[in-house]
Write a protein that holds these residues in place. Structure first.
Motif, PDB file in Angstrom:
ATOM      1  N   ARG A 189       3.745   3.681  -5.296  1.00 48.78           N
ATOM      2  CA  ARG A 189       3.107   2.693  -4.435  1.00 48.78           C
ATOM      3  C   ARG A 189       2.353   1.714  -5.318  1.00 48.78           C
ATOM      4  O   ARG A 189       1.875   2.085  -6.395  1.00 48.78           O
ATOM      5  CB  ARG A 189       2.159   3.368  -3.440  1.00 48.78           C
ATOM      6  CG  ARG A 189       2.870   4.251  -2.422  1.00 48.78           C
ATOM      7  CD  ARG A 189       1.908   5.206  -1.759  1.00 48.78           C
ATOM      8  NE  ARG A 189       2.525   5.978  -0.691  1.00 48.78           N
ATOM      9  CZ  ARG A 189       3.219   7.096  -0.871  1.00 48.78           C
ATOM     10  NH1 ARG A 189       3.415   7.568  -2.090  1.00 48.78           N
ATOM     11  NH2 ARG A 189       3.727   7.749   0.170  1.00 48.78           N
ATOM     12  N   THR A 190       2.235   0.476  -4.856  1.00 46.84           N
ATOM     13  CA  THR A 190       1.538  -0.548  -5.639  1.00 46.84           C
ATOM     14  C   THR A 190       0.479  -1.239  -4.790  1.00 46.84           C
ATOM     15  O   THR A 190       0.553  -1.271  -3.562  1.00 46.84           O
ATOM     16  CB  THR A 190       2.523  -1.614  -6.167  1.00 46.84           C
ATOM     17  OG1 THR A 190       3.076  -2.337  -5.063  1.00 46.84           O
ATOM     18  CG2 THR A 190       3.640  -0.975  -6.968  1.00 46.84           C
ATOM     19  N   SER A 191      -0.530  -1.771  -5.488  1.00 50.38           N
ATOM     20  CA  SER A 191      -1.611  -2.496  -4.820  1.00 50.38           C
ATOM     21  C   SER A 191      -2.171  -3.541  -5.772  1.00 50.38           C
ATOM     22  O   SER A 191      -2.186  -3.335  -6.992  1.00 50.38           O
ATOM     23  CB  SER A 191      -2.718  -1.529  -4.403  1.00 50.38           C
ATOM     24  OG  SER A 191      -3.809  -2.230  -3.821  1.00 50.38           O
ATOM     25  N   THR A 192      -2.655  -4.629  -5.211  1.00 49.69           N
ATOM     26  CA  THR A 192      -3.336  -5.647  -6.019  1.00 49.69           C
ATOM     27  C   THR A 192      -4.843  -5.637  -5.797  1.00 49.69           C
ATOM     28  O   THR A 192      -5.552  -6.427  -6.424  1.00 49.69           O
ATOM     29  CB  THR A 192      -2.779  -7.045  -5.702  1.00 49.69           C
ATOM     30  OG1 THR A 192      -2.932  -7.304  -4.295  1.00 49.69           O
ATOM     31  CG2 THR A 192      -1.308  -7.161  -6.096  1.00 49.69           C
ATOM     32  N   ASP A 193      -5.329  -4.738  -4.919  1.00 51.61           N
ATOM     33  CA  ASP A 193      -6.769  -4.707  -4.638  1.00 51.61           C
ATOM     34  C   ASP A 193      -7.326  -3.289  -4.494  1.00 51.61           C
ATOM     35  O   ASP A 193      -8.487  -3.117  -4.115  1.00 51.61           O
ATOM     36  CB  ASP A 193      -7.085  -5.521  -3.380  1.00 51.61           C
ATOM     37  CG  ASP A 193      -6.392  -4.975  -2.133  1.00 51.61           C
ATOM     38  OD1 ASP A 193      -5.695  -3.937  -2.230  1.00 51.61           O
ATOM     39  OD2 ASP A 193      -6.557  -5.577  -1.051  1.00 51.61           O
TER      40      ASP A 193
ATOM     41  N   ASP B 235      -2.353  -7.322 -13.021  1.00 52.64           N
ATOM     42  CA  ASP B 235      -3.176  -7.440 -11.822  1.00 52.64           C
ATOM     43  C   ASP B 235      -2.810  -6.430 -10.740  1.00 52.64           C
ATOM     44  O   ASP B 235      -3.268  -6.555  -9.604  1.00 52.64           O
ATOM     45  CB  ASP B 235      -3.057  -8.856 -11.249  1.00 52.64           C
ATOM     46  CG  ASP B 235      -3.637  -9.906 -12.188  1.00 52.64           C
ATOM     47  OD1 ASP B 235      -4.605  -9.581 -12.894  1.00 52.64           O
ATOM     48  OD2 ASP B 235      -3.110 -11.037 -12.211  1.00 52.64           O
ATOM     49  N   SER B 236      -2.005  -5.453 -11.080  1.00 52.67           N
ATOM     50  CA  SER B 236      -1.558  -4.477 -10.079  1.00 52.67           C
ATOM     51  C   SER B 236      -1.840  -3.054 -10.531  1.00 52.67           C
ATOM     52  O   SER B 236      -1.834  -2.755 -11.725  1.00 52.67           O
ATOM     53  CB  SER B 236      -0.050  -4.627  -9.827  1.00 52.67           C
ATOM     54  OG  SER B 236       0.255  -5.876  -9.242  1.00 52.67           O
ATOM     55  N   TRP B 237      -2.105  -2.198  -9.522  1.00 49.19           N
ATOM     56  CA  TRP B 237      -2.233  -0.768  -9.773  1.00 49.19           C
ATOM     57  C   TRP B 237      -0.981  -0.079  -9.263  1.00 49.19           C
ATOM     58  O   TRP B 237      -0.403  -0.459  -8.249  1.00 49.19           O
ATOM     59  CB  TRP B 237      -3.456  -0.213  -9.056  1.00 49.19           C
ATOM     60  CG  TRP B 237      -4.751  -0.625  -9.688  1.00 49.19           C
ATOM     61  CD1 TRP B 237      -5.424   0.008 -10.701  1.00 49.19           C
ATOM     62  CD2 TRP B 237      -5.546  -1.762  -9.351  1.00 49.19           C
ATOM     63  NE1 TRP B 237      -6.583  -0.671 -11.015  1.00 49.19           N
ATOM     64  CE2 TRP B 237      -6.683  -1.768 -10.196  1.00 49.19           C
ATOM     65  CE3 TRP B 237      -5.416  -2.800  -8.423  1.00 49.19           C
ATOM     66  CZ2 TRP B 237      -7.674  -2.736 -10.133  1.00 49.19           C
ATOM     67  CZ3 TRP B 237      -6.394  -3.772  -8.358  1.00 49.19           C
ATOM     68  CH2 TRP B 237      -7.514  -3.739  -9.209  1.00 49.19           C
ATOM     69  N   TYR B 238      -0.581   0.956  -9.987  1.00 45.70           N
ATOM     70  CA  TYR B 238       0.614   1.723  -9.652  1.00 45.70           C
ATOM     71  C   TYR B 238       0.219   3.175  -9.422  1.00 45.70           C
ATOM     72  O   TYR B 238      -0.467   3.779 -10.252  1.00 45.70           O
ATOM     73  CB  TYR B 238       1.651   1.625 -10.777  1.00 45.70           C
ATOM     74  CG  TYR B 238       2.207   0.233 -10.952  1.00 45.70           C
ATOM     75  CD1 TYR B 238       3.438  -0.120 -10.406  1.00 45.70           C
ATOM     76  CD2 TYR B 238       1.490  -0.737 -11.638  1.00 45.70           C
ATOM     77  CE1 TYR B 238       3.944  -1.408 -10.553  1.00 45.70           C
ATOM     78  CE2 TYR B 238       1.988  -2.031 -11.794  1.00 45.70           C
ATOM     79  CZ  TYR B 238       3.210  -2.360 -11.245  1.00 45.70           C
ATOM     80  OH  TYR B 238       3.704  -3.638 -11.385  1.00 45.70           O
TER      81      TYR B 238
ATOM     82  N   ALA C 240      -5.379   1.031   3.352  1.00 42.03           N
ATOM     83  CA  ALA C 240      -4.404   0.668   4.383  1.00 42.03           C
ATOM     84  C   ALA C 240      -3.010   0.650   3.775  1.00 42.03           C
ATOM     85  O   ALA C 240      -2.831   0.699   2.558  1.00 42.03           O
ATOM     86  CB  ALA C 240      -4.740  -0.707   4.969  1.00 42.03           C
ATOM     87  N   GLY C 241      -2.020   0.561   4.669  1.00 38.41           N
ATOM     88  CA  GLY C 241      -0.635   0.516   4.207  1.00 38.41           C
ATOM     89  C   GLY C 241      -0.062   1.914   4.076  1.00 38.41           C
ATOM     90  O   GLY C 241      -0.352   2.808   4.876  1.00 38.41           O
TER      91      GLY C 241
ATOM     92  N   ALA D 245      -6.855  -1.329  -2.250  1.00 35.58           N
ATOM     93  CA  ALA D 245      -7.073  -0.998  -0.839  1.00 35.58           C
ATOM     94  C   ALA D 245      -5.779  -0.946  -0.028  1.00 35.58           C
ATOM     95  O   ALA D 245      -5.552  -0.002   0.730  1.00 35.58           O
ATOM     96  CB  ALA D 245      -8.037  -2.001  -0.208  1.00 35.58           C
ATOM     97  N   LYS D 246      -4.930  -1.948  -0.160  1.00 38.21           N
ATOM     98  CA  LYS D 246      -3.677  -1.987   0.587  1.00 38.21           C
ATOM     99  C   LYS D 246      -2.529  -1.580  -0.333  1.00 38.21           C
ATOM    100  O   LYS D 246      -2.335  -2.161  -1.395  1.00 38.21           O
ATOM    101  CB  LYS D 246      -3.420  -3.380   1.152  1.00 38.21           C
ATOM    102  CG  LYS D 246      -2.180  -3.448   2.041  1.00 38.21           C
ATOM    103  CD  LYS D 246      -1.994  -4.820   2.648  1.00 38.21           C
ATOM    104  CE  LYS D 246      -0.763  -4.852   3.549  1.00 38.21           C
ATOM    105  NZ  LYS D 246      -0.571  -6.192   4.175  1.00 38.21           N
ATOM    106  N   TRP D 247      -1.763  -0.571   0.128  1.00 39.77           N
ATOM    107  CA  TRP D 247      -0.727   0.019  -0.707  1.00 39.77           C
ATOM    108  C   TRP D 247       0.657  -0.154  -0.086  1.00 39.77           C
ATOM    109  O   TRP D 247       0.827   0.013   1.118  1.00 39.77           O
ATOM    110  CB  TRP D 247      -1.023   1.500  -0.939  1.00 39.77           C
ATOM    111  CG  TRP D 247      -2.251   1.672  -1.764  1.00 39.77           C
ATOM    112  CD1 TRP D 247      -3.549   1.753  -1.341  1.00 39.77           C
ATOM    113  CD2 TRP D 247      -2.303   1.728  -3.192  1.00 39.77           C
ATOM    114  NE1 TRP D 247      -4.408   1.877  -2.412  1.00 39.77           N
ATOM    115  CE2 TRP D 247      -3.670   1.861  -3.558  1.00 39.77           C
ATOM    116  CE3 TRP D 247      -1.339   1.696  -4.200  1.00 39.77           C
ATOM    117  CZ2 TRP D 247      -4.076   1.949  -4.889  1.00 39.77           C
ATOM    118  CZ3 TRP D 247      -1.742   1.788  -5.519  1.00 39.77           C
ATOM    119  CH2 TRP D 247      -3.096   1.914  -5.853  1.00 39.77           C
TER     120      TRP D 247
END
Length: 337
Positions: free
Chosen positions: A74-78, A54-57, A38-39, A80-82
């Motif tokens: 874009r970044t996400s902590t799970d 704790d983040s993906w880039y 999502a996002g 799934a949501k970017w």
């Protein structure tokens, strides 16, 4: 892990390709990550991914005028949501104007952590030509980046039989660092880098050929990982960038040496067009996404993931982020779960 066979999929469609590996499932594999994405996941092309804390880039292709800046992040902590972050460049690096006249975007970035810094390798070119270059930009941190452009790492011209785009960097078991690259022309290549600088090695300038396809077959976008005793070369076959008409799909071969030969399950070399099927539109359970390719492999402690773009046929073929857990058969072949 339990292994079961899907049967011999796509016998007619894949008449020119090698068979798919037997699929594998794991009780611990995340359920349908693609369904939870999502996002800001559309207009994502040629993704590269890395984790910091704790983040993906996620780094992607960008065209001038198509959103703010160049090399979109874009970044996400799970996973799934970017969410979109500030781009790497506000404008095209100065050196590009003379090196690749007419370049209007920065394509196919790759990200690698080495020497205490994050190194983003990027491509500049124009469609259908091999006057191209791979550049390097670095930052000590991704959560508060300070970008320093190092300029070109590798160039190609009309005199060369290769195209210097689609970079991917990996380290071998001896601590040597390699840059895989290539698109169309005579296929995928490999050169040594200097791990201290991230630039091309001055002591070893040999260009190794690692994969190709007979004309008119297209191959590009190498991604190499080391797992166990093998190096695995993922590559995209056929054609991207045609929205819902894109025919991209992803193949893999493996070798015990980073320079090859990379062989498929049947022992056919990727220098002879070989490869084991990993991603294809016909394997999409939703039957919605086509042209899955230009992959990156995310290695996490408990699970590997295959990260790629595919074209959404329900949204006029917009290139869209896709992420699947990547399993491994007992005899060491990757399977997108």
């Amino acid at each position: 892990m339990r292994i079961f066979r899907l049967g011999y999929l796509l016998p007619a469609l894949l008449a020119g390709a090698s068979a798919q590996a037997p699929a594998q499932t794991s009780p611990s594999a995340p359920a349908s990550l693609n369904a939870r994405l999502a996002g800001d996941i559309a207009q994502v092309h040629d993704p590269a991914i890395i984790r910091q804390g704790d983040s993906w880039y996620l780094f992607t292709t960008s065209q001038a005028g198509a959103g703010k800046g160049l090399i979109h992040i874009r970044t996400s902590t799970d996973l799934a949501k970017w969410t979109r972050a500030a781009p790497v460049f506000a404008e095209m690096p100065v050196w590009v104007k003379d090196a690749v006249p007419g370049a209007a975007g920065i394509w196919a970035p790759d990200v690698h952590f080495a020497g205490g810094e994050y190194r983003i390798y990027y491509s500049v070119s124009t469609f259908g030509k091999n006057r191209s270059a791979i550049g390097l930009v670095t930052t000590p941190s991704l959560d508060n980046p300070v970008w320093t452009d190092k300029g070109p790492v590798l160039r190609s011209s009309q005199k060369d039989d290769f195209n210097a785009i689609d970079p991917n960097v990996f380290d071998d078991a001896q601590g040597r660092q390699w840059l895989a690259f290539g698109s169309f022309w005579s296929g995928l290549k490999l050169v040594r880098l200097d791990p201290k600088t991230g630039l091309r090695s001055a002591e070893d300038t040999k260009v190794h050929a690692i994969a190709r396809r007979p004309s008119p077959g297209a191959i590009e976008a190498p991604f190499v990982i080391r797992r166990g005793d093998f190096y695995y070369l993922f590559a995209s076959f056929d054609f991207c960038c045609r929205r819902a008409a894109s025919t991209y799909y992803t193949m893999v071969g493996r070798s015990k040496d980073p320079t090859g030969p990379y062989l498929d399950l049947k022992g056919k070399s990727m220098m002879d067009g070989g490869g084991l099927l990993v991603l294809h539109a016909e394997l999409d359970r939703s039957k919605r996404f086509v042209g899955p390719g230009h992959v990156a492999i995310l290695r996490e402690a408990k699970q590997d993931y295959i990260v790629y773009h595919a074209y959404d046929t329900q949204r006029s073929g917009v290139p869209t982020l896709r992420i699947q857990p990547l399993g491994w058969t007992d005899d060491g072949w990757p399977v997108a779960l």
